[in-house]
Structure formats: structure tokens, C-alpha cells
Scaffold this motif. Structure first.
Motif, PDB file in Angstrom:
ATOM      1  N   GLY A   1       0.719  -1.430  -0.074  1.00  0.00           N
ATOM      2  CA  GLY A   1      -0.042  -0.235  -0.029  1.00  0.00           C
ATOM      3  C   GLY A   1       0.845   1.259   0.074  1.00  0.00           C
ATOM      4  O   GLY A   1       0.162   2.423  -0.224  1.00  0.00           O
ATOM      5  N   TYR A   2       2.176   1.293   0.383  1.00  0.00           N
ATOM      6  CA  TYR A   2       2.819   2.392   0.367  1.00  0.00           C
ATOM      7  C   TYR A   2       3.724   2.515  -0.912  1.00  0.00           C
ATOM      8  O   TYR A   2       4.657   3.258  -0.935  1.00  0.00           O
ATOM      9  CB  TYR A   2       3.812   2.163   1.525  1.00  0.00           C
ATOM     10  N   CYS A   3       3.414   1.527  -1.879  1.00  0.00           N
ATOM     11  CA  CYS A   3       4.305   1.750  -2.993  1.00  0.00           C
ATOM     12  C   CYS A   3       5.935   1.505  -2.902  1.00  0.00           C
ATOM     13  O   CYS A   3       6.586   2.534  -3.517  1.00  0.00           O
ATOM     14  CB  CYS A   3       3.737   2.983  -3.917  1.00  0.00           C
ATOM     15  N   GLY A   4       6.251   0.809  -2.026  1.00  0.00           N
ATOM     16  CA  GLY A   4       7.803   0.695  -1.851  1.00  0.00           C
ATOM     17  C   GLY A   4       8.438   1.662  -0.727  1.00  0.00           C
ATOM     18  O   GLY A   4       9.620   1.490  -0.670  1.00  0.00           O
ATOM     19  N   ARG A   5       7.669   2.725  -0.374  1.00  0.00           N
ATOM     20  CA  ARG A   5       8.181   3.888   0.442  1.00  0.00           C
ATOM     21  C   ARG A   5       8.791   2.983   1.603  1.00  0.00           C
ATOM     22  O   ARG A   5       9.922   3.287   2.250  1.00  0.00           O
ATOM     23  CB  ARG A   5       7.238   4.792   0.672  1.00  0.00           C
ATOM     24  N   VAL A   6       8.068   2.178   2.406  1.00  0.00           N
ATOM     25  CA  VAL A   6       8.654   1.561   3.620  1.00  0.00           C
ATOM     26  C   VAL A   6       9.615   0.613   3.434  1.00  0.00           C
ATOM     27  O   VAL A   6      10.490   0.411   4.110  1.00  0.00           O
ATOM     28  CB  VAL A   6       7.269   0.955   4.271  1.00  0.00           C
ATOM     29  N   PHE A   7       9.409  -0.124   2.305  1.00  0.00           N
ATOM     30  CA  PHE A   7      10.511  -0.947   1.908  1.00  0.00           C
ATOM     31  C   PHE A   7      11.922  -0.340   1.693  1.00  0.00           C
ATOM     32  O   PHE A   7      12.841  -0.671   2.266  1.00  0.00           O
ATOM     33  CB  PHE A   7      10.149  -1.828   0.755  1.00  0.00           C
ATOM     34  N   LEU A   8      11.804   0.791   1.217  1.00  0.00           N
ATOM     35  CA  LEU A   8      12.998   1.621   0.850  1.00  0.00           C
ATOM     36  C   LEU A   8      13.509   2.276   2.161  1.00  0.00           C
ATOM     37  O   LEU A   8      14.777   2.361   2.427  1.00  0.00           O
ATOM     38  CB  LEU A   8      12.796   2.633   0.037  1.00  0.00           C
ATOM     39  N   GLU A   9      12.632   2.686   2.903  1.00  0.00           N
ATOM     40  CA  GLU A   9      13.173   3.222   4.297  1.00  0.00           C
ATOM     41  C   GLU A   9      13.882   2.193   5.119  1.00  0.00           C
ATOM     42  O   GLU A   9      15.044   2.619   5.777  1.00  0.00           O
ATOM     43  CB  GLU A   9      12.215   3.824   5.211  1.00  0.00           C
ATOM     44  N   ASP A  10      13.309   1.006   5.192  1.00  0.00           N
ATOM     45  CA  ASP A  10      14.089  -0.167   5.872  1.00  0.00           C
ATOM     46  C   ASP A  10      15.271  -0.600   5.455  1.00  0.00           C
ATOM     47  O   ASP A  10      16.287  -1.035   5.996  1.00  0.00           O
ATOM     48  CB  ASP A  10      12.990  -1.250   6.165  1.00  0.00           C
TER      49      ASP A  10
END
Length: 726
Positions: free
Chosen positions: A580-589
Motif C-alpha cells: 500500500g505504500y508503493c515501496g516507500r516503507v521497504f526503501l526506508e528499511d
């Protein structure tokens, strides 16, 4: 009275005209050619031409650079005094030509000189004025870049050392005489030798002396002196010098004629390097290269982001929008992937609505990305039968399947029904007609069968997949109508059908990575077949973090497992995240891991060495070594082109021929050397300070800018790699 005309300018060709009252030396460069003739009244006529039909020539006569506001050439020009001509050719729709220049210096000539360029016989030689005229002109500045210098030992303190030098000791002039004049000079004839060059050390006047010697190999007269000796004037280190000597033949050469440098005792201990027309005769230049250390986003590889409508690309969803400045994950994405139901695109046999796909293609292209897609027949999650209604109206059979774990039923076509199969093939025809070969399209899934078009019916109780023969037939049909664009089969295309797809060039996507054990091993078969591998995770990143590794179907996401999937399957493309965050959370982590693996996905070309040198015949060579440090080959034809450019990377001259790197031929880990050997010295003559040698990889040779960025420092904004200045 000594009288002649010489010209100093940047050009490709030297034209020497000798006539009764003037001597003119003109140099000019294409595309505007400059020619001259002498009028009866002693004035000089100059004509200009260009091979580009319809082009207009503009010129100046003061040495300044011409433009479209300069004088327009319409008819031959007449001059009675020295003049500098600069000209360009201009045509609408084309870039202006390079500047052609000619500096014409006219002075009076001794009227007693009745010789011509081709030389005179012995009877006429006695009419020559003392050192005022000559029969033959040999310009070493041109000659030395065509001939190999003779290499000699250096004598130091009376002993022969192991050092080699690049200066000329004996230069064979015979080929030049035969090419220009057709014969060697004879007794009493005069030869004028000119040479513009530089020297690495200062030398006093008379330190070096020149004379013409015989090169006869048949008698004992080898190396016998055949002319007077001329001493060079003082030479200043690294400053241009001009040799201008007139030799008179004292006897006839028997076989060959050489120019001899003699070295008085006081310079025997010196090691001097002469430069020939601005280049060393034993020239070698190694360019300094280093990895970029940056994240390189290149086409036909890399991380993939999902967008289910143009809205995701048009910046209306805030921080989850796939747009730079809103969602940082977008900056690591090279491909966008989308999907839709079949009936949203096709309404009847010949009625289609491609507006959504076309809009997404446009948005992707505008941002330097490409688009891949799937169009599916059934979606159990949305409780949707997406088969166009007209197919059922034609009589296509169907079943009412129960969605697993529920009591809900969904209409599902009979996957083997001839009407359904014909409709699938007809749809493939339309897609290929419209999009095959479109460079905005990255790949297209074959999604004819099963839930979500994934070639399985595991969620549709009561529905069964068609036979393997029908599956192969559909894959073969798609492959027959798509000639360029990469086709892809989904995860559950298995066994013999999977092997068949690989055998005809259809690649595979696996959507069960990380979470399902060993799926990367199966996907690696696609890489081994010489095709790109495409990976998706089984679930969203945040969902996989909640798994407990309880069995092979529920493995938890870890950074180590994520990297291992890429390395094992040799992925060319990999979903960054679809949550749902279109990769934003994944990238932050996982920012550092994304940066680390970005360049490894697919191909990654690094230039490890580049050298400019000459072969034994003084032909210019550019040798470039490139290593693929990625996980897979580049699955598209790439054209390697070397240029001489200005400081911004704009091409001034193409070096040698294009080197084709064929699709899939440059495997991961390979290191290959490409030699641009068919280079002309003419390409170096019009250079300016700051000009560079650049390298580029182009998908299409006609493209203005390269397709691929090298993973090297000094890569310019237009994607060309600047190897270095000349």
C-alpha cells in the motif's frame, strides 16, 4: 628574391598551387570545399562548394567563425591580397557543418622560376635561383603520420643502452616521392623539406643536422650522402618549431632516398623525443577509469514498481505516488508493471479501448521508464469474470466455479473451448499489431488461462486448466505474432510447458519468491536458457515480515534471503514492493541494500581500461575493455560507439566502426576488449582544446544519446562516458 606562399590552419587536405606570379597553399575541411585558381590579372579566384544539396554557404574573410549572419557565398570570389577564409554549410533541418578554413598568403615570386610541382629535368635545373625555388616539396608534418618511425638504440657515454627513443634517425622519403611525383629527384634538382612539430628538450642551433642520403641495398654506396647538409636552428622545449630546408642533389640516388638526422658529439648523451605533427611517433595514452560508486538506473533491467492506473504516475496519491519528489522508491525504479481485466480493453471482436495502457506508456516514457503488463480473464479476489461478454454470446462454454474457502461462485470459461481459444488468439493479434517492437513496452505476459491468468485454478473449484498441448499451442501462437517484444509466462507454467516456452524464447516470471522455498532455483532455468528472469515476491514486504518459517510455503522475509533470491535466479527484473505504500516503507528499511543490489540486477557494464595507441604502421587504435559486473547479460542488441566530442559530449567525429554487442552475448562476469582500428588521422586534425574521446552504448545507432550508462565516473549528462581529453 626568395618568394613563396604558405598557409597555417586546421584542415584535412593541403592543396598546393604553383603558377607564374604566385604560389598558394590552401588547406580546407569538409563539408565545404575551397578551391582556387589564378586569373590573368594576377588576382586569385576562390570557389566554395558543399555536397549537401540545397545547403547555403556562409563565410568570413577575417579569420573569425562564420554564422548565418555572415556573408553568403553566391559566386566565385576574387582576391589580390592575402586573406583568411572561414566557411560553413547550413541547411534547415540539419546541424550546421564544421568550419572549413583556408589561410591564403600571396607574395611575389622570382620570375626566373619556371618549375612545376612535378619537378624538372636537369637542363631546366640550372635556371633555378639560389635557394629561391625548388622542384619538390616534402611536408614531413603530413608524411610522419603515415609512416612508422625507425627505432634506434640510444648511445650514452659511448655505450649502447637498452633505452629506445621515438625520434627519427633515417626517414625513408621514397614512398612520398613516388606517390606525389612518380620518381626520385635527380642530380642538381632541389628538394624543399618542411616540418612543423615540437621537441621535448631545448636544443642549441646546429645541434641536429639534416641531409639526404642514399638507401641503396645493392652496392657499397649504402647511406652515401646525396645532398648538402642543413643545420637546424635553435629549438625550444615544448614549443612549436618549423623546419624549412632546401637540399640540392649532388648525385643521383640509386634506389631509395632517406632524410638523415646526424647527431654531433655534444648531444650524444641526450635522449630527445620529437613530436610528429602534435603526436608522438611511439604514442600511447592510457585513460584513467574508475567505478562510479553511484546507483545506475538503466533500461531493460532493474527494480519494478506496480501501478494499477495512470493515477499512480500522475502524482495525485501523495507519498505513495510513483513520482520523484513524492516517493523516493520511484528513483530506484526502471520499469512500471500494471494489469487489468480483459473486458476493460476489448468490447467486441473489433472494438478495443487502449486509452489506459496508452496513457501509462506515455507517462512512463516521459519519465524515462518502460511499461510491462498482464491482461487477465478472471480475478477471484475481486469476484470478477473479466472475459468479454461477446465471447460468451458467441457460444463459449463456461462453468460456475466456487471460490475456495467461500460459498461464492464465479463464472469461468471452459479454457479448452474453441471459441475461447480463437478469441485469445485474436486478442494476441491485436496486441502485437499495436505494440510489438514499441520501445516503451518492456514485456507482455501471456495470461490466457486460470485465475489472474496465472495458469492455475487452485482458487476456482470446478475449473480445470486445458491440456498441456493446448497450453503449448497458445504459447507458440503468441511467439509467432510477436517478433520483437519480450513475452513472459507466469509462475505456474510448469514442466514440459515451461521447457517448451523457454525453447522458443518466452521468458518466465515467478511470483512466489522469498516466501516459497526454492522458487528461485526453478526460475534460474530461464536464465540458463539465455532469457531474462523476472521476479515478484509472494506477498507484500510487511506481510512477509510477519511469517514464522513454519513450512516451505511461509518463509519469513530476511535481507539475506532477499539477496540470495536475486543471485541464485540471476534476476534481470525484481519487484521492489507492491504494498500500500508503493515501496516507500521497504526503501526506508532497506535503503543500503537496495543501492547495493540495484547495479547487480541484470547487466552492469563497467569500462575497466581504455588506451589510445598506434600499430606498427602508425594506424591509430582505441582499445576499450568492458566488464559485465551484473547478474545477467543485456537482453537487447547494443551498439558500442566511440566519438571525439566537445566538452559537453556532443559528437564531432565518429571513431572507427560501430561494435555490435548482440542480445544475450555478453554474459555476467565476462570481460571483453573492443578495438576501434579503422581510424583516420584526419579525425584528429580539427580538434580543439577540451575535446574528448567518449564511449556510448546505443540500442539504436540513429539515437542521439546512448541508451545505457556505464558504471564509471566521468559519465556525462547525455550518458556518454568521457574516457579523457586528447
Amino acid at each position: 628574391m626568395k618568394s613563396f606562399v604558405c598557409a597555417k590552419f586546421s584542415a584535412f587536405v593541403i592543396l598546393l598551387l604553383i603558377f607564374s606570379s604566385c604560389r598558394i597553399e590552401i588547406k580546407y575541411t569538409s563539408p565545404v570545399t575551397i578551391e582556387s585558381s589564378v586569373n590573368d590579372d594576377g588576382s586569385v579566384s576562390v570557389t566554395m562548394a558543399t555536397q549537401t544539396e540545397g545547403a547555403v554557404i556562409f563565410y568570413t574573410t577575417d579569420g573569425s567563425s562564420p554564422n548565418t549572419k555572415s556573408l553568403e557565398y553566391k559566386r566565385p570570389l576574387a582576391f589580390t591580397e592575402s586573406v583568411t577564409i572561414s566557411a560553413i554549410a547550413v541547411k534547415s533541418g540539419l546541424e550546421n557543418s564544421s568550419i572549413s578554413r583556408a589561410e591564403i598568403l600571396i607574395t611575389e615570386k622570382n620570375p626566373s622560376d619556371k618549375t612545376g610541382q612535378s619537378g624538372v629535368d636537369g637542363d631546366n635545373a640550372e635556371n633555378l635561383g639560389e635557394e629561391a625555388s625548388y622542384n619538390y616539396l616534402i611536408d614531413l608534418s603530413k608524411l610522419l603520420i603515415k609512416q612508422k618511425s625507425e627505432i634506434n638504440y640510444i648511445w650514452k657515454s659511448g655505450e649502447k643502452t637498452e633505452n629506445y627513443n621515438s625520434y627519427i634517425y633515417n626517414l625513408d622519403l621514397t614512398p612520398a616521392f613516388m606517390e606525389i611525383y612518380g620518381h626520385l629527384p635527380q642530380k642538381d634538382e632541389k628538394v624543399r623539406v618542411t616540418w612543423r612539430g615540437t621537441c621535448s628538450e631545448s636544443l642549441p642551433a646546429s645541434a641536429l643536422q639534416l641531409k639526404l642520403i642514399d638507401a641503396n641495398t645493392k652496392t657499397a654506396e649504402w647511406a652515401k650522402t646525396r645532398s648538402n647538409t642543413e643545420a637546424l636552428s635553435e629549438i625550444t622545449a615544448d614549443k612549436d618549431f618549423i623546419i624549412d630546408c632546401i637540399f640540392t642533389l649532388t648525385s643521383n640516388p640509386l634506389e631509395k632516398l632517406r632524410l638523415n638526422f646526424s647527431y654531433p658529439k655534444e648531444v650524444l648523451d641526450s635522449i630527445v623525443t620529437f613530436k610528429l605533427s602534435g603526436l608522438h611517433s611511439a604514442f600511447s595514452k592510457d585513460f584513467e577509469l574508475a567505478p562510479s560508486g553511484d546507483v545506475i538506473i538503466n533500461p531493460h533491467k532493474g527494480f519494478v514498481m506496480y501501478a494499477w492506473s495512470p493515477d499512480y504516475l500522475e502524482n495525485i496519491y501523495g507519498t505513495i505516488s510513483l513520482a520523484s519528489g513524492k516517493n523516493p522508491a520511484w528513483d530506484y525504479c526502471s520499469v512500471v508493471y500494471t494489469g487489468c481485466g480483459w473486458n476493460s480493453v476489448q468490447k467486441d471482436w473489433n472494438e478495443f479501448d487502449w486509452s489506459t495502457i496508452d496513457r501509462m506508456l506515455e507517462l512512463c516514457a516521459n519519465s524515462g521508464r518502460t511499461l510491462g503488463w498482464r491482461i487477465y480473464p478472471v480475478n477471484s479476489t475481486a469476484r470478477a469474470d473479466d472475459v468479454p461478454q461477446f465471447i460468451y454470446d458467441e457460444g463459449c462454454k463456461y462453468v460456475m466455479a466456487t471460490i475456495k474457502g467461500t460459498t461464492d461462485q464465479l463464472r469461468v470459461p471452459d479454457w479448452s473451448d474453441p471459441i475461447y481459444l480463437q478469441a485469445c488468439k485474436s486478442f494476441a493479434d491485436e496486441i502485437s499489431r499495436r505494440y510489438d517492437g514499441d520501445r516503451r513496452v518492456e514485456f507482455i505476459d501471456i495470461r490466457c488461462f486460470g485465475n489472474w491468468g496465472e495458469w492455475h485454478c487452485s482458487q476456482l473449484e470446478g475449473s480445470e486448466m486445458p491440456s498441456e498441448e493446448i497450453q503449448k499451442e497458445m504459447i507458440a501462437y503468441y511467439a509467432s505474432v510477436f517478433k520483437s517484444t519480450q513475452l513472459v509466462v507466469p509462475s505456474d507454467c510448469k514442466g514440459e510447458v515451461y521447457d517448451f516456452a523457454l525453447s522458443i524464447g518466452v521468458a518466465k516470471r515467478d511470483d512466489g519468491l522469498v516466501q516459497i522455498k526454492d522458487r528461485e532455483e526453478v526460475l534460474a532455468k530461464c536464465y540458463q536458457a539465455g532469457l531474462p528472469t523476472i521476479g515478484e515476491n509472494c506477498s507484500d514486504y510487511e506481510d512477509m515480515l510477519k511469517l514464522d518459517d513454519s513450512d516451505r510455503w511461509h518463509r519469513k522475509w530476511t535481507l539475506e534471503r532477499w539477496k540470495n533470491v536475486m543471485n541464485t535466479a540471476h534476476l534481470s527484473y525484481y519487484e521492489l514492493d507492491r504494498g500500500g505504500y508503493c515501496g516507500r516503507v521497504f526503501l526506508e528499511d532497506n535503503l543500503q541494500a537496495v543501492k547495493e543490489m540495484n547495479n547487480k540486477l541484470g547487466y552492469n557494464f563497467e569500462v575497466t581500461s581504455a588506451k589510445l595507441t598506434y600499430d606498427d604502421d602508425l594506424n591509430l587504435l582505441l582499445s576499450v575493455t568492458i566488464k559485465n559486473t551484473g547478474l545477467a547479460p543485456a537482453f537487447f542488441d547494443a551498439n558500442l560507439i566511440a566519438d571525439i566530442t566537445d566538452s559537453s559530449g556532443k559528437r564531432k567525429y565518429k571513431l572507427g566502426s560501430t561494435k555490435l554487442i548482440k542480445k544475450g552475448s555478453f554474459a555476467d562476469g565476462d570481460e571483453k576488449t573492443f578495438v576501434f582500428s579503422d581510424l583516420s588521422f584526419d579525425c584528429l586534425k580539427p580538434l580543439c582544446d577540451g575535446d574528448c574521446i567518449c564511449l556510448g552504448l546505443y540500442e539504436d545507432c540513429e539515437d542521439e544519446t546512448p541508451t545505457v550508462k556505464f558504471d564509471n565516473k566521468n559519465t556525462l549528462a547525455n550518458k556518454k562516458l568521457r574516457l579523457g581529453r586528447l
